[in-house]
Design an enzyme around this catalytic site. Sequence first.
Site, PDB file in Angstrom:
ATOM      1  CB  CYS A   1      -0.918  -0.010   1.224  1.00 46.70           C
ATOM      2  SG  CYS A   1      -1.924   1.478   1.389  1.00 46.70           S
TER       3      CYS A   1
ATOM      4  NE  ARG B   1       1.180   4.133  -6.199  1.00 53.61           N
ATOM      5  CZ  ARG B   1       0.524   3.402  -5.307  1.00 53.61           C
ATOM      6  NH1 ARG B   1      -0.748   3.114  -5.493  1.00 53.61           N
ATOM      7  NH2 ARG B   1       1.133   2.960  -4.229  1.00 53.61           N
TER       8      ARG B   1
END
Length: 301
Positions: free
Chosen positions: A126, A161
Amino acid sequence: MLYSTRTASEKRRLLRERLASGELLQFPGAFTPLSTALIQQKGFDGVYVSGAVVSAELGLPDIGLTTLSEVAGRAQQIARMTDLPALVDADTGFGEPMNVARTVQTLEDAGVAGLHIEDQVNPKRCGHLDGKAVVDADTAVKRIRAAADARRDPDLLIMARTDIRALDGLAAAVDRAKQLVDAGADAIFPEAMADLAEFEAICSAVDVPVLANMTEFGKSELFTTQQLADAGVRIVIYPVTLLRLAMGAVERGLDELRASGTQAATVPDMLTRKRLYELIDYSGYTAFDSAVFDFEVPGAH
């Protein structure tokens, strides 16, 4: 009735047009096809398919345990349910550059309007947790080049990203963003920015749309749409918001049912049968072709 009235190519083209307008687009995270229908009805600009949510729904942590087929399956279920563009979290592309190419074409077939590939090592974790690691610039660039080269629809949005901010600071994030745009990224997702000034720095450094991740309990403050727009951000996602709201309500309901032996006290908090039938368009199905099959909608209250 049934699925979207727009083709995937139309949704991709419309997303490109909206991004070119310079306005800020809001993409709540959909955790089911039904929640997708509600997002559209409430007037949002798109839907987001979060890797963390797909993992959580499977009872797994967000540490790269999900597979391409699991993510593509859920992305297809969500994308086909709405006229809005769907943006999907493709993690690291599920492997090396050749795997990234296959991932892009598989998700393209699933009907999404865009996807993002990150520069974490594989398996990832995460983005708002500590202990991340990112690949070197050459590997990150190869992933994005492979993604851009693999798409068959030129309107499919390839977003890059980068998680390097948490490891090497803002300057490294700016440099990495520039490299990813040069490699073919149509948009940039700088993960875990510390403040609005950092978003402004990324937006000023690249000439493509920048995304802000407004996830709860993360590294970033929960900025308003106006604050983000003023910083130059063009897309904001709320990846786990709806799942957290839903699971919070589920837990409270189970506690009440266990404690009192009835769900009666929680009924006012529930979606009514009438509202549920509106969301799934019961009336549309009854009207579709009554000559073939007809039925009455059960009493709603």
